[in-house]
Scaffold this motif. Structure first.
Motif, PDB file in Angstrom:
ATOM      1  N   LEU A  30       0.855  -1.182   0.000  1.00  0.00           N
ATOM      2  CA  LEU A  30       0.000   0.000   0.000  1.00  0.00           C
ATOM      3  C   LEU A  30       0.891   1.231   0.000  1.00  0.00           C
ATOM      4  O   LEU A  30       2.002   1.217   0.529  1.00  0.00           O
ATOM      5  N   SER A  31       0.378   2.309  -0.555  1.00  0.00           N
ATOM      6  CA  SER A  31       1.125   3.555  -0.524  1.00  0.00           C
ATOM      7  C   SER A  31       1.196   4.069   0.918  1.00  0.00           C
ATOM      8  O   SER A  31       0.468   3.604   1.793  1.00  0.00           O
ATOM      9  N   LEU A  32       2.057   5.025   1.138  1.00  0.00           N
ATOM     10  CA  LEU A  32       2.213   5.602   2.468  1.00  0.00           C
ATOM     11  C   LEU A  32       0.884   6.193   2.951  1.00  0.00           C
ATOM     12  O   LEU A  32       0.487   5.992   4.103  1.00  0.00           O
ATOM     13  N   PHE A  33       0.182   6.894   2.061  1.00  0.00           N
ATOM     14  CA  PHE A  33      -1.101   7.488   2.445  1.00  0.00           C
ATOM     15  C   PHE A  33      -2.127   6.407   2.775  1.00  0.00           C
ATOM     16  O   PHE A  33      -2.877   6.534   3.737  1.00  0.00           O
ATOM     17  N   ASP A  34      -2.160   5.325   1.971  1.00  0.00           N
ATOM     18  CA  ASP A  34      -3.104   4.238   2.239  1.00  0.00           C
ATOM     19  C   ASP A  34      -2.823   3.577   3.586  1.00  0.00           C
ATOM     20  O   ASP A  34      -3.752   3.250   4.328  1.00  0.00           O
ATOM     21  N   ARG A  35      -1.546   3.386   3.900  1.00  0.00           N
ATOM     22  CA  ARG A  35      -1.204   2.803   5.210  1.00  0.00           C
ATOM     23  C   ARG A  35      -1.607   3.749   6.345  1.00  0.00           C
ATOM     24  O   ARG A  35      -2.130   3.314   7.372  1.00  0.00           O
ATOM     25  N   ALA A  37      -4.036   6.023   6.220  1.00  0.00           N
ATOM     26  CA  ALA A  37      -5.496   6.037   6.284  1.00  0.00           C
ATOM     27  C   ALA A  37      -6.020   4.780   6.976  1.00  0.00           C
ATOM     28  O   ALA A  37      -6.956   4.856   7.779  1.00  0.00           O
ATOM     29  N   THR A  38      -5.409   3.648   6.716  1.00  0.00           N
ATOM     30  CA  THR A  38      -5.817   2.403   7.377  1.00  0.00           C
ATOM     31  C   THR A  38      -5.557   2.486   8.874  1.00  0.00           C
ATOM     32  O   THR A  38      -6.412   2.108   9.683  1.00  0.00           O
ATOM     33  N   GLY A  39      -4.408   2.994   9.239  1.00  0.00           N
ATOM     34  CA  GLY A  39      -4.085   3.148  10.661  1.00  0.00           C
ATOM     35  C   GLY A  39      -5.021   4.135  11.346  1.00  0.00           C
ATOM     36  O   GLY A  39      -5.486   3.892  12.463  1.00  0.00           O
ATOM     37  N   ILE A  82     -12.554  20.716  11.849  1.00  0.00           N
ATOM     38  CA  ILE A  82     -11.262  20.270  11.325  1.00  0.00           C
ATOM     39  C   ILE A  82     -11.127  18.754  11.463  1.00  0.00           C
ATOM     40  O   ILE A  82     -10.733  18.062  10.515  1.00  0.00           O
ATOM     41  N   ILE A  83     -11.456  18.227  12.620  1.00  0.00           N
ATOM     42  CA  ILE A  83     -11.355  16.780  12.835  1.00  0.00           C
ATOM     43  C   ILE A  83     -12.280  16.034  11.876  1.00  0.00           C
ATOM     44  O   ILE A  83     -11.881  15.048  11.250  1.00  0.00           O
ATOM     45  N   THR A  84     -13.499  16.497  11.723  1.00  0.00           N
ATOM     46  CA  THR A  84     -14.453  15.851  10.827  1.00  0.00           C
ATOM     47  C   THR A  84     -13.972  15.892   9.384  1.00  0.00           C
ATOM     48  O   THR A  84     -14.024  14.888   8.669  1.00  0.00           O
ATOM     49  N   PHE A  85     -13.484  17.028   8.953  1.00  0.00           N
ATOM     50  CA  PHE A  85     -12.994  17.187   7.577  1.00  0.00           C
ATOM     51  C   PHE A  85     -11.871  16.198   7.279  1.00  0.00           C
ATOM     52  O   PHE A  85     -11.878  15.517   6.250  1.00  0.00           O
ATOM     53  N   LEU A  86     -10.910  16.104   8.171  1.00  0.00           N
ATOM     54  CA  LEU A  86      -9.778  15.205   7.945  1.00  0.00           C
ATOM     55  C   LEU A  86     -10.197  13.737   8.023  1.00  0.00           C
ATOM     56  O   LEU A  86      -9.758  12.916   7.211  1.00  0.00           O
ATOM     57  N   LEU A  87     -11.038  13.397   8.982  1.00  0.00           N
ATOM     58  CA  LEU A  87     -11.457  12.002   9.127  1.00  0.00           C
ATOM     59  C   LEU A  87     -12.304  11.531   7.955  1.00  0.00           C
ATOM     60  O   LEU A  87     -12.193  10.377   7.539  1.00  0.00           O
ATOM     61  N   VAL A  88     -13.130  12.391   7.404  1.00  0.00           N
ATOM     62  CA  VAL A  88     -13.940  11.991   6.253  1.00  0.00           C
ATOM     63  C   VAL A  88     -13.032  11.633   5.081  1.00  0.00           C
ATOM     64  O   VAL A  88     -13.245  10.618   4.405  1.00  0.00           O
ATOM     65  N   ALA A  89     -12.002  12.409   4.837  1.00  0.00           N
ATOM     66  CA  ALA A  89     -11.078  12.106   3.742  1.00  0.00           C
ATOM     67  C   ALA A  89     -10.367  10.772   3.976  1.00  0.00           C
ATOM     68  O   ALA A  89     -10.250   9.952   3.060  1.00  0.00           O
ATOM     69  N   LEU A  90      -9.907  10.542   5.192  1.00  0.00           N
ATOM     70  CA  LEU A  90      -9.202   9.294   5.486  1.00  0.00           C
ATOM     71  C   LEU A  90     -10.136   8.089   5.420  1.00  0.00           C
ATOM     72  O   LEU A  90      -9.785   7.039   4.866  1.00  0.00           O
ATOM     73  N   GLN A  92     -12.921   7.799   3.741  1.00  0.00           N
ATOM     74  CA  GLN A  92     -13.332   7.561   2.362  1.00  0.00           C
ATOM     75  C   GLN A  92     -12.272   6.741   1.631  1.00  0.00           C
ATOM     76  O   GLN A  92     -12.599   5.881   0.814  1.00  0.00           O
ATOM     77  N   ASN A  93     -11.011   6.996   1.924  1.00  0.00           N
ATOM     78  CA  ASN A  93      -9.932   6.237   1.298  1.00  0.00           C
ATOM     79  C   ASN A  93     -10.032   4.760   1.667  1.00  0.00           C
ATOM     80  O   ASN A  93      -9.957   3.894   0.799  1.00  0.00           O
ATOM     81  N   THR A  94     -10.200   4.466   2.943  1.00  0.00           N
ATOM     82  CA  THR A  94     -10.271   3.065   3.357  1.00  0.00           C
ATOM     83  C   THR A  94     -11.541   2.406   2.824  1.00  0.00           C
ATOM     84  O   THR A  94     -11.518   1.231   2.437  1.00  0.00           O
TER      85      THR A  94
END
Length: 146
Positions: A30-35, A37-39, A82-90, A92-94
């Motif tokens: 997995l890419s660094l971002f995918d790892r 986001a999974t974490g 801010i927390i909601t915005f960042l968590l939604v992006a992460l 959505q990736n997973t």
């Protein structure tokens, strides 16, 4: 199973670029971002993270006595936005990766069913293969209305 052998023979005849992508063919890394986001998804889906959020609100609530109303509301609104915005992006990736993996599995099942249907047409004794496949994917026996 004869159907598996027939499938392998058909796949060998296809060119490399025409072959279906199977779940086992997907990239293992997995890419660094995918790892990340999974974490993050694993981190925020735990009960203690929720309790930490509740604790944040409990600590924030009494600050009303020290701050003006506008400042008091601005703090919690900004932090939660801010927390909601960042968590939604992460998240959505997973979710996208989970959906892609599920689609690959469904494609593999559809390919196996197509191979089985071809095999059944060629060999009337293939009913055992059909029963085995139904059991493997969790399909129930259904009686026909005929």
């Amino acid at each position: 199973m004869v159907a598996v052998e027939d499938s392998a023979e058909r796949n060998e005849k296809r060119s490399a670029d025409e072959q279906d992508v199977m779940p086992s063919d997907s990239k293992p890394g997995l890419s660094l971002f995918d790892r990340f986001a999974t974490g993050a998804s694993s981190f925020v889906s735990r009960a203690w993270f929720f309790l930490g959020c509740v604790l944040l609100v409990v600590v924030w609530a009494p600050t009303f006595a020290f701050l003006q109303l506008d400042t008091w509301q601005l703090i919690i609104n900004t932090v939660t936005t801010i927390i909601t915005f960042l968590l939604v992006a992460l998240l959505q990736n997973t979710e996208r990766r989970a959906d892609d993996a599920l689609q690959q599995k469904l494609n593999a099942i559809a390919e196996a069913l197509a191979d089985l249907m071809q095999h059944v047409r060629d060999d009337p004794d293939a009913e055992n293969d059909a029963k085995e496949l139904r059991a493997a994917v969790g399909l129930e026996e259904r009686e026909s209305a005929d």
